[in-house]
Design an enzyme around this catalytic site. Sequence first.
Site, short mmCIF file in Angstrom:
data_model
loop_
_atom_site.label_atom_id
_atom_site.label_comp_id
_atom_site.label_asym_id
_atom_site.label_seq_id
_atom_site.Cartn_x
_atom_site.Cartn_y
_atom_site.Cartn_z
N ASP A 1 33.27 6.30 0.28
CA ASP A 1 33.46 6.61 -1.15
C ASP A 1 34.90 6.33 -1.55
OD1 ASP A 1 33.09 7.58 -3.70
OD2 ASP A 1 33.13 9.69 -3.14
N GLU B 1 38.20 7.47 -11.01
CA GLU B 1 36.81 7.93 -11.08
C GLU B 1 36.68 9.36 -10.57
OE1 GLU B 1 32.72 8.80 -9.71
OE2 GLU B 1 34.52 8.67 -8.48
N GLU B 2 37.48 9.70 -9.57
CA GLU B 2 37.37 11.03 -8.97
C GLU B 2 38.08 12.11 -9.78
OE1 GLU B 2 35.45 11.53 -6.63
OE2 GLU B 2 35.40 9.90 -5.18
#
Length: 343
Positions: A95, A129-130
């Site tokens: 990820d 994104e995180e």
Amino acid sequence: MDHQVVRLLQSLMSMASTSELEHDIGIFLEQHLQSLGYTVERIPIAPGSSRHNVYAYLGSTRQTRVLLTAHMDTVPPHIPLTIDGDVIRGRGSSDDLGPLAAQIMAAEELRAEAKIREGDVGLLFVVGEENGGHGMIAANSMGVTWESGIFAEPTESKLAKGHKGQVAFELIAKGHACHSGYPHLGKSATSALLAVLNDLAAVSWPTSDLLGASTFNIGTLEGGEKHNIVAPSAKALCEVRMVCDLPGIKVKVADVVSHHPDIELKFVFEYPEALLEWEIEGFEAAPVAFGTDVPRLRDEFCGKRVLYGPGSILVAHGPDEFIRVPELIESISGYKRLVLHFL
């Protein structure tokens, strides 16, 4: 083990790229893609921002039919790469740097096979994104549209049928400190906070045949000063992972909180559920519970969307994140088939 995608992933994982610290990996991707012959743009996510997305395409045609996209940031802390047989361990392995590397290799193999040409495929690698999706939100201002988008996340090499949305919010309790032996002289912020949290935990949230049940989570709690002081302040950061009706979820949260006059509500961020393309021959499919950048790229800029990638979300964000090399290599073929499907 001596495969190009493994070497690329090793390079990507060699640098820390946690959210807000994506500068070095962005420079690496820019230079790497330029060396492969792509036209590459580093695009600030806001005027004057030091954080950049990376967009690459063939020739001078930045408007492409298909978008391959992944996020280059990871959650903290940075965990250095180690290799154990055919397993790559470390932060970003699944990820999202493993899937990102596989997307680049898929585009390269399609080029070598003369199956794509200028105007067919764009590669967009985003920051943040995180941590709120600032990179993909900025992509809405690029002036580019795509017929379809292939989003990379660890889906165990299955197509995601869809994923839940999210409403994150902070609850701030105000009290009045006093000696704990005489609590009637003050007002406990921690007691007030626990009361509203209990009410939220008792709510019946919506369910969906596809995505399952909406869920409520208390992520962080803090408050008070000492055991012998009635707490003057407290707060909690919470979320609802919702399967439908984002506006209705917010109304329900606000209604519960309205019955607790000592609680202030602040919505932090939100995104709706995502329903995806998944009935594509040759691919297994399943719903996922985690959130992605998919709903942050607005519908007018991207048509059909799929979510696909090697690795498992079940090991992402944890100390034992890993990806298996055979699955990583096999996913290159998966990305190629998806690109050709949409072309």
